[in-house]
Design a protein around this motif. Structure first.
Motif, PDB file in Angstrom:
ATOM      1  N   PHE A  58     -15.150  -1.761 -24.155  1.00  7.35           N
ATOM      2  CA  PHE A  58     -15.248  -1.815 -22.693  1.00  7.35           C
ATOM      3  C   PHE A  58     -13.934  -2.285 -22.075  1.00  7.35           C
ATOM      4  N   GLY A  59     -13.367  -3.358 -22.638  1.00  4.04           N
ATOM      5  CA  GLY A  59     -12.148  -3.907 -22.049  1.00  4.04           C
ATOM      6  C   GLY A  59     -10.963  -2.973 -22.174  1.00  4.04           C
ATOM      7  N   ALA A  60     -10.683  -2.508 -23.392  1.00  5.51           N
ATOM      8  CA  ALA A  60      -9.533  -1.628 -23.598  1.00  5.51           C
ATOM      9  C   ALA A  60      -9.755  -0.274 -22.934  1.00  5.51           C
ATOM     10  N   GLY A  61     -10.969   0.278 -23.050  1.00  8.23           N
ATOM     11  CA  GLY A  61     -11.248   1.570 -22.423  1.00  8.23           C
ATOM     12  C   GLY A  61     -11.071   1.524 -20.919  1.00  8.23           C
ATOM     13  N   THR A  62     -11.539   0.446 -20.300  1.00 10.94           N
ATOM     14  CA  THR A  62     -11.364   0.302 -18.852  1.00 10.94           C
ATOM     15  C   THR A  62      -9.889   0.152 -18.498  1.00 10.94           C
ATOM     16  N   ASN A  63      -9.136  -0.569 -19.320  1.00 15.35           N
ATOM     17  CA  ASN A  63      -7.694  -0.700 -19.084  1.00 15.35           C
ATOM     18  C   ASN A  63      -6.994   0.656 -19.123  1.00 15.35           C
ATOM     19  N   TYR A  64      -7.323   1.468 -20.124  1.00 11.81           N
ATOM     20  CA  TYR A  64      -6.716   2.799 -20.207  1.00 11.81           C
ATOM     21  C   TYR A  64      -7.067   3.630 -18.974  1.00 11.81           C
ATOM     22  N   ALA A  65      -8.327   3.532 -18.562  1.00 16.55           N
ATOM     23  CA  ALA A  65      -8.759   4.295 -17.390  1.00 16.55           C
ATOM     24  C   ALA A  65      -8.037   3.824 -16.129  1.00 16.55           C
ATOM     25  N   LEU A  66      -7.875   2.516 -15.987  1.00 18.61           N
ATOM     26  CA  LEU A  66      -7.164   1.982 -14.817  1.00 18.61           C
ATOM     27  C   LEU A  66      -5.727   2.491 -14.766  1.00 18.61           C
ATOM     28  N   LEU A  67      -5.055   2.490 -15.908  1.00 17.96           N
ATOM     29  CA  LEU A  67      -3.672   2.960 -15.948  1.00 17.96           C
ATOM     30  C   LEU A  67      -3.587   4.438 -15.570  1.00 17.96           C
ATOM     31  N   LEU A  68      -4.493   5.236 -16.115  1.00 13.29           N
ATOM     32  CA  LEU A  68      -4.476   6.675 -15.838  1.00 13.29           C
ATOM     33  C   LEU A  68      -4.784   6.967 -14.374  1.00 13.29           C
ATOM     34  N   VAL A  69      -5.810   6.332 -13.841  1.00 16.05           N
ATOM     35  CA  VAL A  69      -6.202   6.587 -12.454  1.00 16.05           C
ATOM     36  C   VAL A  69      -5.129   6.087 -11.494  1.00 16.05           C
ATOM     37  N   SER A  70      -4.494   4.959 -11.817  1.00 18.73           N
ATOM     38  CA  SER A  70      -3.421   4.450 -10.961  1.00 18.73           C
ATOM     39  C   SER A  70      -2.264   5.436 -10.896  1.00 18.73           C
ATOM     40  N   ARG A  71      -1.888   5.989 -12.043  1.00 21.62           N
ATOM     41  CA  ARG A  71      -0.790   6.956 -12.049  1.00 21.62           C
ATOM     42  C   ARG A  71      -1.200   8.224 -11.301  1.00 21.62           C
ATOM     43  N   TYR A  72      -2.455   8.615 -11.422  1.00 21.00           N
ATOM     44  CA  TYR A  72      -2.979   9.782 -10.705  1.00 21.00           C
ATOM     45  C   TYR A  72      -2.906   9.559  -9.196  1.00 21.00           C
ATOM     46  N   ARG A  73      -3.292   8.368  -8.756  1.00 15.66           N
ATOM     47  CA  ARG A  73      -3.249   8.079  -7.323  1.00 15.66           C
ATOM     48  C   ARG A  73      -1.803   8.104  -6.807  1.00 15.66           C
ATOM     49  N   ASP A  74      -0.858   7.585  -7.609  1.00 16.64           N
ATOM     50  CA  ASP A  74       0.548   7.643  -7.204  1.00 16.64           C
ATOM     51  C   ASP A  74       1.021   9.087  -7.048  1.00 16.64           C
ATOM     52  N   GLU A  75       0.639   9.936  -7.971  1.00 21.06           N
ATOM     53  CA  GLU A  75       1.081  11.336  -7.923  1.00 21.06           C
ATOM     54  C   GLU A  75       0.465  12.088  -6.752  1.00 21.06           C
ATOM     55  N   LEU A  76      -0.728  11.688  -6.333  1.00 20.49           N
ATOM     56  CA  LEU A  76      -1.364  12.358  -5.191  1.00 20.49           C
ATOM     57  C   LEU A  76      -0.587  12.139  -3.895  1.00 20.49           C
ATOM     58  N   HIS A  77       0.236  11.090  -3.843  1.00 22.71           N
ATOM     59  CA  HIS A  77       1.068  10.864  -2.658  1.00 22.71           C
ATOM     60  C   HIS A  77       2.266  11.806  -2.618  1.00 22.71           C
ATOM     61  N   HIS A  78       2.471  12.561  -3.715  1.00 21.05           N
ATOM     62  CA  HIS A  78       3.641  13.438  -3.781  1.00 21.05           C
ATOM     63  C   HIS A  78       3.288  14.904  -4.001  1.00 21.05           C
ATOM     64  N   ARG A  79       2.018  15.226  -4.253  1.00 23.91           N
ATOM     65  CA  ARG A  79       1.637  16.603  -4.571  1.00 23.91           C
ATOM     66  C   ARG A  79       0.383  16.997  -3.810  1.00 23.91           C
ATOM     67  N   GLU A  80       0.355  18.235  -3.327  1.00 27.91           N
ATOM     68  CA  GLU A  80      -0.803  18.749  -2.598  1.00 27.91           C
ATOM     69  C   GLU A  80      -1.957  19.068  -3.543  1.00 27.91           C
ATOM     70  N   SER A  81      -1.663  19.683  -4.658  1.00 27.71           N
ATOM     71  CA  SER A  81      -2.702  20.076  -5.613  1.00 27.71           C
ATOM     72  C   SER A  81      -3.132  18.878  -6.446  1.00 27.71           C
ATOM     73  N   HIS A  82      -4.415  18.588  -6.431  1.00 27.32           N
ATOM     74  CA  HIS A  82      -4.887  17.448  -7.205  1.00 27.32           C
ATOM     75  C   HIS A  82      -4.769  17.711  -8.700  1.00 27.32           C
ATOM     76  N   ARG A  83      -4.868  18.974  -9.114  1.00 24.07           N
ATOM     77  CA  ARG A  83      -4.729  19.282 -10.534  1.00 24.07           C
ATOM     78  C   ARG A  83      -3.281  19.084 -11.004  1.00 24.07           C
ATOM     79  N   GLU A  84      -2.324  19.477 -10.176  1.00 30.24           N
ATOM     80  CA  GLU A  84      -0.924  19.246 -10.523  1.00 30.24           C
ATOM     81  C   GLU A  84      -0.616  17.751 -10.567  1.00 30.24           C
ATOM     82  N   ALA A  85      -1.163  17.017  -9.607  1.00 29.13           N
ATOM     83  CA  ALA A  85      -0.963  15.567  -9.602  1.00 29.13           C
ATOM     84  C   ALA A  85      -1.584  14.935 -10.844  1.00 29.13           C
ATOM     85  N   LEU A  86      -2.786  15.376 -11.200  1.00 29.92           N
ATOM     86  CA  LEU A  86      -3.461  14.833 -12.374  1.00 29.92           C
ATOM     87  C   LEU A  86      -2.706  15.200 -13.647  1.00 29.92           C
TER      88      LEU A  86
END
Length: 686
Positions: free
Chosen positions: A240-268
């Motif tokens: 739970f702890g490590a899995g949630t940490n990995y998810a937080l890191l991935l989602v945070s980077r995804y949110r950062d990329e959404l500020h720079h790209r129109e396509s959510h798939r490209e940002a992801l």
């Protein structure tokens, strides 16, 4: 196209749903193949097979009655007075009910002060887990039936102690899972500020935990390693702890990329491509460190290494192959009501984390020296730490077996309920008996039959409390004196000897495994960073932080929670989790710093890395610390102490090491931190 590019395209493309379905289907198949997990009714198994006490336990089975163990009924008066003839008759009557069908009719033994009586009841030695718990509960019910109101009956002894451990784990892992999921849910909602987004990582990690448990069950069947309730609880917390940490890191980077790209798939796709290598490196570091536990002597330590490593691999697979497709299917609106818009926002030059890092690198020495001094002061708490819990000190909750041992100790020699066992060649029995009669620390020693292998057995009552320093000293002295008798081939076993052997094996494991853990983590950092100074410094500061957490945790365990000592497993497990998981955050930070250093120089790159990762690493640290603290819902002091130590350590890594110490060290060394590579990075300051 690189492997990472192909992977990112696979899990974020139009057919990502097929990847998600494949992961779910594989998980369901694994759970179906494993069946029901029956580990929660078992307590920790920590006796190495090579230990002298383990050899005694195996050889005792060849003696008459060796297939049974003794539960002990202790009877006292509620008013503390002397037992009357009527009271003794009631004890004998209770013994008849408890022994029904066993054929044992030995009379009750009255204490020298006549304020207590004990009566031994045979229990099949093959029983364990919930089967043992049911049997002991039946004995207690039989004793309490028709019990006179002036008497207090307590069932204790080895079988009762094992039954109470099994009973205390009944439903404990379900409670642990529920509380862990609740804690993660609350923290994810607070982090994302979205009523929807938290569902995705929590669902993915929860499914990973169930699959990890099934993988552990299959691994247990294949390897023969014991998958007990303690191992199951720690593995769930790690997943739970490590899995949630990995998810937080991935989602945070995804949110950062959404500020720079129109396509959510490209940002992801960009987020996955950049975050996945750091997640893999982090996971590999912890998994390899856990696998070093396979070299340990203690069975529960080896089991934890295997099952926790397997659990973290499962968590990695689910986060990297199930979470991205789920995010791709949901689109940008999953962040509602704070949906990221394309605004080219640069979070690396603003915010509280940027301000902290910028101040640190301006005067790094002035900041670093007091930080290291405080960490070393905290670590000094280890100098006054007592390590080793007695048998009566294992439970965080109240147990009748522990209370019964207390009653026995008040009226009988301390080892009466569970005497030490001595085995020796029958030909040397007379000399062994004389040695036992004159041995210090022994109240009495009585021979108890011969085996078909030409061995004689003695029950030796010690005058020291169970698993105490005095009992250990007596066991060691007996082993030395008896082994000196020619031809005796004497062995000393029993519960005190088992506790002594477990303590010695734990010390051996610490001396072997801790250096290996450090070597593994250093090797991973060298491969990942290709920079010798960076790897050495990061390992050193992480070790100092881990020692500080162990020192603080031991002081908190003693002065805040009132625990008598650290359990023998806590230093090794705590150090492993603190160093391996602490390096996790360092990897996330330094990988980003290296990326930023290519364009902005080492010092400014580190400031930008702290600014961009500050929020997500802080959230991840708080989540992981909170999840480890949830171990406190389990009944053993060992697990509560582990949660305290690791929780403190993760917070130190999150708020002190990652935020202050690492940026200061990078500012002091500058571009030299990357030696022998990256010599042409431009040196800039914020």
């Amino acid at each position: 196209m690189s492997v990472w590019d192909r992977y990112a395209a696979l899990v974020t493309g139009r057919r990502a749903w097929a990847v998600l379905l494949a992961v779910i289907a594989a998980g369901v198949l694994i759970m179906g193949a494993a069946g029901t997990d029956d580990s929660s009714g078992q307590g920790p198994k920590s006796l190495p097979d090579s230990a002298e006490s383990a050899r005694v336990a195996a050889m005792v089975k060849r003696f008459p009655g060796g297939d049974t163990a003794a539960a002990v009924l202790v009877a006292t008066r509620a008013d503390g007075g002397e037992l009357t003839a009527q009271d003794v008759a009631a004890v004998e009557s209770a013994g008849e009910r408890m022994r029904a069908g066993t054929g044992d009719r030995a009379p009750a033994v009255i204490a020298p002060d006549r304020r207590a009586a004990l009566l031994a009841v045979p229990v099949p030695a093959s029983l364990d887990g919930f089967a043992l718990s049911d049997r002991v509960q039946g004995l207690r019910a039989a004793a309490d039936r028709d019990m006179p109101p002036q008497l207090v009956f307590q069932v204790t002894g080895g079988p009762a102690f094992g039954a109470d451990i099994a009973e205390s784990f009944s439903g404990a892992n379900v409670l642990l899972l529920a509380v862990t999921a609740l804690v993660v849910m609350v923290l994810l909602i607070a982090t994302y500020r979205s009523p929807v987004l938290w569902l995705l990582p929590l669902t993915v990690v929860a499914l990973a935990d169930r699959v990890a448990t099934s993988v552990g069950t299959l691994l247990s069947h294949v390897t023969g390693l014991a998958f007990d309730g303690s191992t199951s609880g720690i593995t769930s917390v790690l997943v739970f702890g490590a899995g949630t940490n990995y998810a937080l890191l991935l989602v945070s980077r995804y949110r950062d990329e959404l500020h720079h790209r129109e396509s959510h798939r490209e940002a992801l796709r960009a987020a996955v491509r950049r975050a996945a290598p750091a997640i893999l490196a982090s996971n590999a570091t912890v998994v390899i460190a856990l696998l070093t536990l396979l070299l340990a002597v203690l069975p529960n330590t080896r089991s934890l290494g295997a099952f926790a490593a397997a659990g973290l691999v499962v968590a990695l697979v689910f986060v990297l192959f199930a979470l991205p497709p789920a995010l791709a299917l949901c689109g940008r609106k999953v962040f509602w009501p704070f949906v990221p818009r394309v605004d080219e926002r640069d979070e690396t030059r603003s915010g509280v984390w940027y301000a902290i890092a910028a101040r640190v690198v301006r005067r790094p020495v002035r900041v670093l020296v007091p930080v290291l001094a405080v960490l070393l002061l905290c670590a000094s708490g280890l100098l006054v730490t007592k390590v080793g819990l007695a048998q009566t000190e294992q439970f965080r909750v109240r147990a009748e077996s522990v209370d019964g041992l207390g009653s026995l100790a008040a009226h009988f020699p301390s080892g009466t309920s569970d005497p030490a066992i001595v085995l020796a060649k029958t030909a040397a029995a007379a000399e062994v008996q004389r040695a036992l009669d004159h041995a210090g620390g022994v109240s009495r020693a009585s021979a108890g039959g011969e085996s078909d292998a030409g061995l004689t057995r003695w029950a030796v009552v010690l005058d020291a409390p169970p698993a105490s320093a005095g009992a250990f000293a007596t066991i060691e002295r007996l082993r030395g004196e008896l082994s000196a008798i020619p031809g005796s081939q004497a062995l000393v076993g029993g519960s005190d000897a088992q506790a002594l052997d477990t303590r010695d094996a734990a010390r051996r494991d610490q001396a072997l495994v801790i250096p290996l853990i450090l070597a593994v983590i250093l090797a991973v950092l060298l491969v990942l960073l290709r920079a010798i100074p960076a790897a050495l410094i990061l390992v050193a500061v992480t070790v100092i932080s881990a020692l500080a957490a162990l020192g603080l945790g031991s002081l908190a365990s003693d002065h805040l929670f009132g625990f008598p000592a650290l359990d023998t497993n806590v230093p090794l497990f705590g150090f492993l989790f603190l160093v391996a998981l602490g390096v996790d955050y360092t990897i996330f930070l330094v990988v980003r710093a290296r990326e930023e250093a290519e364009r902005h120089g080492t010092v400014d790159g580190m400031v930008r890395a702290v600014a961009s990762t500050g929020a997500v690493i802080t959230s991840a640290g708080v989540v992981l610390a909170a999840v480890f603290c949830v171990l406190g819902v389990l009944p053993l002091i060992t697990l509560t102490q582990l949660g305290i130590v690791v929780g403190i350590g993760i917070l130190l890594d999150t708020f002190v090491v990652r935020t202050v110490a690492v940026p200061a060290l990078f500012a002091i060394l500058g571009d030299r931190i990357w030696w022998p590579g990256r010599r042409h990075i431009e040196r800039r300051t914020p």
